[in-house]
Design an enzyme around this catalytic site. Sequence first.
Site, PDB file in Angstrom:
ATOM      1  N   GLU A 175      23.383  25.660 -38.264  1.00  0.00           N
ATOM      2  CA  GLU A 175      24.134  25.367 -39.492  1.00  0.00           C
ATOM      3  C   GLU A 175      25.624  25.645 -39.288  1.00  0.00           C
ATOM      4  O   GLU A 175      26.481  24.870 -39.741  1.00  0.00           O
ATOM      5  CB  GLU A 175      23.575  26.233 -40.636  1.00  0.00           C
ATOM      6  CG  GLU A 175      24.113  25.899 -42.001  1.00  0.00           C
ATOM      7  CD  GLU A 175      23.754  24.502 -42.486  1.00  0.00           C
ATOM      8  OE1 GLU A 175      22.563  24.184 -42.479  1.00  0.00           O
ATOM      9  OE2 GLU A 175      24.671  23.749 -42.832  1.00  0.00           O
ATOM     10  N   GLU A 215      31.562  19.287 -38.385  1.00  0.00           N
ATOM     11  CA  GLU A 215      31.988  18.474 -39.543  1.00  0.00           C
ATOM     12  C   GLU A 215      33.457  18.713 -39.871  1.00  0.00           C
ATOM     13  O   GLU A 215      34.218  17.775 -40.137  1.00  0.00           O
ATOM     14  CB  GLU A 215      31.145  18.847 -40.769  1.00  0.00           C
ATOM     15  CG  GLU A 215      29.846  18.103 -40.878  1.00  0.00           C
ATOM     16  CD  GLU A 215      29.086  18.493 -42.137  1.00  0.00           C
ATOM     17  OE1 GLU A 215      27.942  18.069 -42.254  1.00  0.00           O
ATOM     18  OE2 GLU A 215      29.639  19.227 -42.992  1.00  0.00           O
TER      19      GLU A 215
HETATM   20  N1  LIG Z   1      34.104   9.875 -41.752  1.00  0.00           N
HETATM   21  C1  LIG Z   1      32.894   9.316 -41.750  1.00  0.00           C
HETATM   22  N2  LIG Z   1      32.688   8.133 -41.150  1.00  0.00           N
HETATM   23  C2  LIG Z   1      31.456   7.562 -41.143  1.00  0.00           C
HETATM   24  N3  LIG Z   1      30.352   8.102 -41.701  1.00  0.00           N
HETATM   25  C3  LIG Z   1      30.487   9.299 -42.297  1.00  0.00           C
HETATM   26  C4  LIG Z   1      31.761   9.962 -42.366  1.00  0.00           C
HETATM   27  N4  LIG Z   1      31.593  11.112 -43.035  1.00  0.00           N
HETATM   28  C5  LIG Z   1      30.305  11.176 -43.346  1.00  0.00           C
HETATM   29  N5  LIG Z   1      29.623  10.098 -42.924  1.00  0.00           N
HETATM   30  C6  LIG Z   1      28.174   9.832 -43.076  1.00  0.00           C
HETATM   31  O1  LIG Z   1      27.733  10.475 -44.263  1.00  0.00           O
HETATM   32  C7  LIG Z   1      26.797  11.508 -43.939  1.00  0.00           C
HETATM   33  C8  LIG Z   1      27.054  12.707 -44.822  1.00  0.00           C
HETATM   34  O2  LIG Z   1      28.352  13.193 -44.536  1.00  0.00           O
HETATM   35  P1  LIG Z   1      28.922  14.506 -45.135  1.00  0.00           P
HETATM   36  O3  LIG Z   1      30.239  14.794 -44.544  1.00  0.00           O
HETATM   37  O4  LIG Z   1      28.842  14.436 -46.626  1.00  0.00           O
HETATM   38  O5  LIG Z   1      27.854  15.475 -44.528  1.00  0.00           O
HETATM   39  P2  LIG Z   1      26.962  16.486 -45.278  1.00  0.00           P
HETATM   40  O6  LIG Z   1      25.977  16.966 -44.273  1.00  0.00           O
HETATM   41  O7  LIG Z   1      26.429  15.892 -46.555  1.00  0.00           O
HETATM   42  O8  LIG Z   1      28.100  17.521 -45.563  1.00  0.00           O
HETATM   43  P3  LIG Z   1      27.993  18.917 -46.253  1.00  0.00           P
HETATM   44  O9  LIG Z   1      27.313  19.796 -45.228  1.00  0.00           O
HETATM   45  O10 LIG Z   1      29.442  19.233 -46.468  1.00  0.00           O
HETATM   46  O11 LIG Z   1      27.201  18.705 -47.527  1.00  0.00           O
HETATM   47  C9  LIG Z   1      27.029  11.813 -42.455  1.00  0.00           C
HETATM   48  O12 LIG Z   1      25.879  12.379 -41.847  1.00  0.00           O
HETATM   49  C10 LIG Z   1      27.378  10.436 -41.920  1.00  0.00           C
HETATM   50  O13 LIG Z   1      26.209   9.651 -41.728  1.00  0.00           O
END
Ligand SMILES: Nc1ncnc2c1ncn2[C@@H]1O[C@H](COP(=O)(O)OP(=O)(O)OP(=O)(O)O)[C@@H](O)[C@H]1O
Length: 114
Positions: free
Chosen positions: A65, A72
């Site tokens: 994690e 991220e």
């Molecule tokens: N900059 C980006 N470009 C392309 N796809 C993205 C991008 N950011 C996120 N994604 C897609 O959206 C999904 C979720 O992204 P996010 O950053 O919200 O991750 P998360 O695991 O939900 O984050 P958190 O842990 O902050 O809740 C990623 O796994 C990816 O598939």
Amino acid sequence: MKGQGFLRRFGYARSGIAVAFRRERSMRTHGVAVVAVVIFLTLTGAPAVWWALIGLAVGLVLVAEMANTAIETLADRLHPGQHPEIGVVKDVAAGAVLVATLVAIVVGVAYLLR
Ligand SMILES: Nc1ncnc2c1ncn2[C@@H]1O[C@H](COP(=O)(O)OP(=O)(O)OP(=O)(O)O)[C@@H](O)[C@H]1O
């Protein structure tokens, strides 16, 4: 920033853990789960070997994690816009958390069925 003393490096690492808990709700959820697991193992009088196995599994989830959070954060800082490869990076990092969580579930079920 290389070659700093142990106490200073320990301080950076400690603040990294604190930031991960502050920023990531899933990290806080895992933290609550760890407390629940410790209480459960105490109440059920778990033998030392199970403390070790479950501790390893739980530690694996927390490490995954935190690595996910670091990746991220870095991805968003280096490439704030959308890009398919950033999506792949985040999906793989999230996959690592899922694998670690599945391992922890398997170990937990093995403890309950022992
Ligand atoms: N900059 C980006 N470009 C392309 N796809 C993205 C991008 N950011 C996120 N994604 C897609 O959206 C999904 C979720 O992204 P996010 O950053 O919200 O991750 P998360 O695991 O939900 O984050 P958190 O842990 O902050 O809740 C990623 O796994 C990816 O598939």
